[in-house]
Write a protein that holds these residues in place. Structure first.
Motif, PDB file in Angstrom:
ATOM      1  N   ILE A 107       0.832  -1.207   0.000  1.00  0.00           N
ATOM      2  CA  ILE A 107       0.000   0.000   0.000  1.00  0.00           C
ATOM      3  C   ILE A 107       0.863   1.252   0.000  1.00  0.00           C
ATOM      4  N   GLY A 108       0.582   2.135  -0.949  1.00  0.00           N
ATOM      5  CA  GLY A 108       1.239   3.429  -1.015  1.00  0.00           C
ATOM      6  C   GLY A 108       0.253   4.554  -0.811  1.00  0.00           C
ATOM      7  N   ASP A 113      -1.844  10.696  -7.354  1.00  0.00           N
ATOM      8  CA  ASP A 113      -1.981   9.489  -8.174  1.00  0.00           C
ATOM      9  C   ASP A 113      -3.349   8.850  -8.000  1.00  0.00           C
ATOM     10  N   GLY A 114      -4.254   9.532  -7.301  1.00  0.00           N
ATOM     11  CA  GLY A 114      -5.586   8.987  -7.095  1.00  0.00           C
ATOM     12  C   GLY A 114      -5.577   7.810  -6.151  1.00  0.00           C
ATOM     13  N   SER A 115      -6.740   7.225  -5.969  1.00  0.00           N
ATOM     14  CA  SER A 115      -6.878   6.019  -5.158  1.00  0.00           C
ATOM     15  C   SER A 115      -7.306   4.878  -6.062  1.00  0.00           C
ATOM     16  N   ALA A 128       6.848  -7.448  -7.080  1.00  0.00           N
ATOM     17  CA  ALA A 128       7.042  -7.471  -5.626  1.00  0.00           C
ATOM     18  C   ALA A 128       7.423  -6.113  -5.055  1.00  0.00           C
ATOM     19  N   ASN A 129       7.910  -5.193  -5.889  1.00  0.00           N
ATOM     20  CA  ASN A 129       8.258  -3.855  -5.424  1.00  0.00           C
ATOM     21  C   ASN A 129       7.234  -2.810  -5.852  1.00  0.00           C
ATOM     22  N   ASP A 130       6.126  -3.277  -6.433  1.00  0.00           N
ATOM     23  CA  ASP A 130       5.092  -2.366  -6.910  1.00  0.00           C
ATOM     24  C   ASP A 130       3.951  -2.261  -5.907  1.00  0.00           C
ATOM     25  N   ARG A 131       3.229  -1.172  -5.978  1.00  0.00           N
ATOM     26  CA  ARG A 131       2.022  -1.017  -5.180  1.00  0.00           C
ATOM     27  C   ARG A 131       0.908  -1.892  -5.754  1.00  0.00           C
ATOM     28  N   THR A 132       0.111  -2.478  -4.872  1.00  0.00           N
ATOM     29  CA  THR A 132      -1.141  -3.103  -5.300  1.00  0.00           C
ATOM     30  C   THR A 132      -2.325  -2.211  -4.939  1.00  0.00           C
ATOM     31  N   MET A 133      -2.058  -1.174  -4.165  1.00  0.00           N
ATOM     32  CA  MET A 133      -3.102  -0.222  -3.757  1.00  0.00           C
ATOM     33  C   MET A 133      -2.445   1.121  -3.530  1.00  0.00           C
ATOM     34  N   ASN A 134      -3.112   2.185  -3.949  1.00  0.00           N
ATOM     35  CA  ASN A 134      -2.669   3.530  -3.611  1.00  0.00           C
ATOM     36  C   ASN A 134      -3.846   4.300  -3.045  1.00  0.00           C
TER      37      ASN A 134
END
Length: 359
Positions: A107-108, A113-115, A128-134
């Motif tokens: 989670i970021g 960048d919106g939600s 693995a280093n990316d957001r799955t939720m912002n």
């Protein structure tokens, strides 16, 4: 009133084999994003200085870094919302971890960048280093708690309620495009169509009846909804979990029963209906690589977990949905440790029995 909306990442539709029966295809579409019940979903908050997006500075040819980390107050809102979903008594568990490699949900809080969130198991296809939720705005302000509850709903596999084909909503399309093109969302027509106007497949919807009170339902101002007529003056859900939201997650993730024992080299019959699940415990007699497989004409997803500190940790999984082949996993099991095999059935497409075996 300012209305900020969640925007789902656009992904290609799954490519199933042609000629699948409608009932089988519907079961695959409806269940492909759902976790097996009993999964422990680990969530991680980005916090390092290096966790950031690099975006261009308009008119300068330069770039700047926008961090993904969120303040403690933001993280606390999300923790409270995870607890609210958990306190429903669902069979999926949430646990915060501090190593992103252990997290299914990352989670970021990047401002601007919106939600947005991956839907259910789509999170597993992200790096693995990316957001799955912002969560891209202040969660301590009005509507912030709805944003977090809504994002977690997506992480559990729920879709936008206003896109349900059962809603009977008729939009003033151009008014919707114009509204979303302005501040604070600044959406393109493609994004607005994908997240607002596009109707879901009936199998993807959260239920067979539209729930305008759902936490997955957006609020809309006057003039956007033409029908039902009483929403022409606006649609304003409360921003909390509705009874139908609770029924949906408890149907997919009911409180887990104690697992049956799966004895190596002995098949266990699966007497399951579509969407049903069977849970087994395995205590291997020796340390080696084992095969875990299903048998019979069925579409299923099988996941193997290892028990660590009283919690199931993901080891391996496979979904054979839409193929003529059964699920088969090869995984190393260690003597003296306890494992769980969870089998969820999408659908059966033959007349024979189905079973699972570990050997």
């Amino acid at each position: 009133m300012t209305r900020r909306y969640c925007s789902l990442p656009q992904q290609s539709a799954p490519a199933f084999a042609p000629g699948l029966a409608a009932e089988r295809l519907g079961a695959l579409v409806g269940g492909r994003r759902m976790w097996v019940n009993g999964t422990a979903l680990h969530y991680y908050f980005f916090d390092a200085d290096t966790d950031a997006s690099v975006i261009p500075v308009p008119g300068t040819g330069e770039t700047r870094r926008v961090p993904w980390a969120g303040a403690k107050e933001q993280r606390d809102v999300v923790r409270e919302c995870f607890r609210e979903w958990q306190d429903l008594g669902i069979g999926v568990m949430f646990a915060e971890v501090f190593d992103r490699r252990e997290a299914e949900l990352r989670i970021g809080f990047q401002l601007g960048d919106g939600s947005w969130s991956a839907v259910g198991r789509d999170a597993l296809s992200m790096g693995a280093n990316d957001r799955t939720m912002n969560l891209g705005w202040d969660l301590t302000e009005a509507g912030g708690r709805w944003t977090a509850l809504h994002g977690i709903g997506h992480a559990l596999g729920m879709q936008h309620e206003h896109q349900s084909p059962f809603a009977g909503v008729h939009w003033d399309d151009e008014a919707v495009y114009a509204d979303l093109a302005g501040p604070p969302n600044h959406w393109s027509r493609d994004r607005t169509h994908f997240n607002i106007l596009r109707k879901l497949d009936a199998a993807e919807a959260n239920g067979s009846v539209w729930d305008p009170q759902s936490v997955m339902q957006f609020a809309f101002g006057p003039g956007l909804v033409l029908e039902p007529e009483h929403y022409h003056s606006g649609l304003y859900p409360p921003g909390s979990l509705s009874p139908a939201d609770k029924e949906f997650v408890l149907r997919w993730y009911p409180p887990a029963d104690p697992p049956a024992v799966l004895v190596p080299f002995r098949s266990a019959p699966l007497s399951l209906g579509p969407g049903g699940q069977a849970d087994f415990a395995v205590e291997p007699p020796e340390t080696r690589v084992y095969s875990v497989a299903t048998f019979g004409e069925s579409d299923s997803v099988v996941v193997v977990f290892e028990e660590r500190d009283g919690e199931p940790r993901y080891l391996a999984g496979h979904d054979d949905g839409g193929t003529p082949h059964n699920t088969r996993i090869r995984v190393r099991l260690v003597k003296g440790r306890r494992y769980f095999v969870r089998v969820r059935l999408h659908s059966t497409w033959g007349s024979g029995e189905t079973a699972v075996m570990c050997w």
